[in-house]
Structure formats: C-alpha cells, structure tokens
Design an enzyme around this catalytic site. Structure first.
Site, short mmCIF file in Angstrom:
data_model
loop_
_atom_site.label_atom_id
_atom_site.label_comp_id
_atom_site.label_asym_id
_atom_site.label_seq_id
_atom_site.Cartn_x
_atom_site.Cartn_y
_atom_site.Cartn_z
CG ASN A 142 -2.25 0.68 0.92
OD1 ASN A 142 -2.27 1.74 0.31
ND2 ASN A 142 -3.35 0.10 1.37
CG HIS A 198 22.37 4.01 14.87
ND1 HIS A 198 23.40 4.14 13.98
CD2 HIS A 198 21.28 4.52 14.25
CE1 HIS A 198 22.95 4.71 12.87
NE2 HIS A 198 21.66 4.95 13.02
CB ALA A 236 -2.35 1.03 8.40
CB ALA A 240 -2.99 -1.03 12.29
NE ARG A 246 5.08 -7.18 25.80
CZ ARG A 246 6.41 -7.15 25.80
NH1 ARG A 246 7.08 -8.02 25.11
NH2 ARG A 246 7.07 -6.25 26.49
#
Length: 185
Positions: A73, A104, A131, A149, A169
């Site tokens: 998308n 990092h 999304a 999402a 989770r």
C-alpha cells in the site's frame, strides 16, 4: 558505464514513484521498479510512492526481493542499505509500513559514535502487515502471521500468529482453515 547504470536506476524509481496511484498504474509501477533492478514477482501491486533508502545504490536495490501476488500500500518504506529485505508470496502490506534493516548501538563511544548494525528482514508467505507498522532489523515474520496496525515488531513472529502493540507481543494464534472435501458450491 557505472554512472549510466545508476542514472537508469534512479530514472526508473523516480518514474515509478510519480505515476498516479490508481488502476493500471499500480501494476506499471512494479514494472518500473523491476527495470531499476529489484527482484519483483508476478502480479505485484504497489500503490506508490515506494520510499527507498536514499542512496538507491545497486546494493540497496538488489537487496530487495518481493514475491508473487504481493500488495504494497501507499508509502511503504524499504530501508535496505548493506542488508536484505525479502517479502514472500501473497503478502499484504498496509499503508505507511516501514521495514528498517539498520540500527545503532545505545552507547555513544568517542570517535566511533553509536556505530551501525545491519540485519536482514524476512517476511514469509501469506503475511498481512497492518497500517503504520514498523518492522525492525533481524526480524522474521513467518507464514500466515498477522501484524496489527501501528505495531513495532522487534522479534520474530511465529507462523499463524497475530501480534500487536509497542513492542509487538502475541495476541493469539490464528486458526488454520479446515480442508473442505466435497464442498457444495
């Protein structure tokens, strides 16, 4: 020759990202990215723009592999410098999903800074990523898993599992469809 190849790569990415975001252009966009050097399977739909790691060098482009029947998308981000992102077949990716292969260290060291670590991201077949999700370095999302999402995925996701949250989770297992023998149409 190298400069001409780089120009061609940038041109196809730019044209692909400036195509209108509807109808046949979404399939044509995948063709443009394929011509830029990405490994993209059949029947791929990309609702651009596709946000790529800024250098667009050959290593970055060749580090991206997208399977067959994939739907990306709008504003999918593939940050793939010095690593790989592989997306399997029949995968659905929601808008604004980000795949980040670099990270990092948390300790700042004089004259070195935080350093950079690059790790591959793998997405199995039949995965759905909702999304705004972020997939972090080193993660594998196994077959038929679902990422809710807005989730931030920091570790591997088992097959047929729904995960969500920050950090993501396990929410529950996903039932597998029963085989239908002799089903009546």
């Amino acid at each position: 020759m190298k400069l001409l190849t780089a120009f061609k790569r940038h041109l196809f990415i730019t044209v692909g990202n400036t195509l209108p975001t509807y109808g046949p252009f979404n399939r044509l966009r995948a063709s443009m990215f394929r011509k830029a050097g990405m490994a993209i399977g059949r029947d791929v739909t990309i609702i651009g723009p596709l946000n790529l790691e800024l250098s667009l060098n050959e290593e970055t482009i060749r580090g991206i592999s997208i399977g067959d029947n994939v739907y990306l998308n709008a504003q999918t981000r593939l940050a793939c410098r010095n690593s790989r992102i592989s997306i399997g077949d029949d995968v659905q990716v929601g808008p604004r999903v980000s795949f980040e292969t670099a990270t990092h260290g948390i300790v700042f060291e004089p004259e070195i800074g935080r350093g950079t670590d690059h790790q591959e991201i793998r997405v199995g077949n039949k995965v759905w990523i909702g999304a705004g999700a972020t997939i972090l370095p080193g993660v594998t999302i196994h077959e038929a898993a679902v990422v809710a999402a807005g989730s931030v995925v920091t570790r591997d996701v088992p097959a047929h599992t729904l995960v969500g949250g920050v950090p993501a989770r396990k929410i529950r297992d996903i039932e597998r469809p029963a085989h239908r023998h002799g089903a009546i149409a």
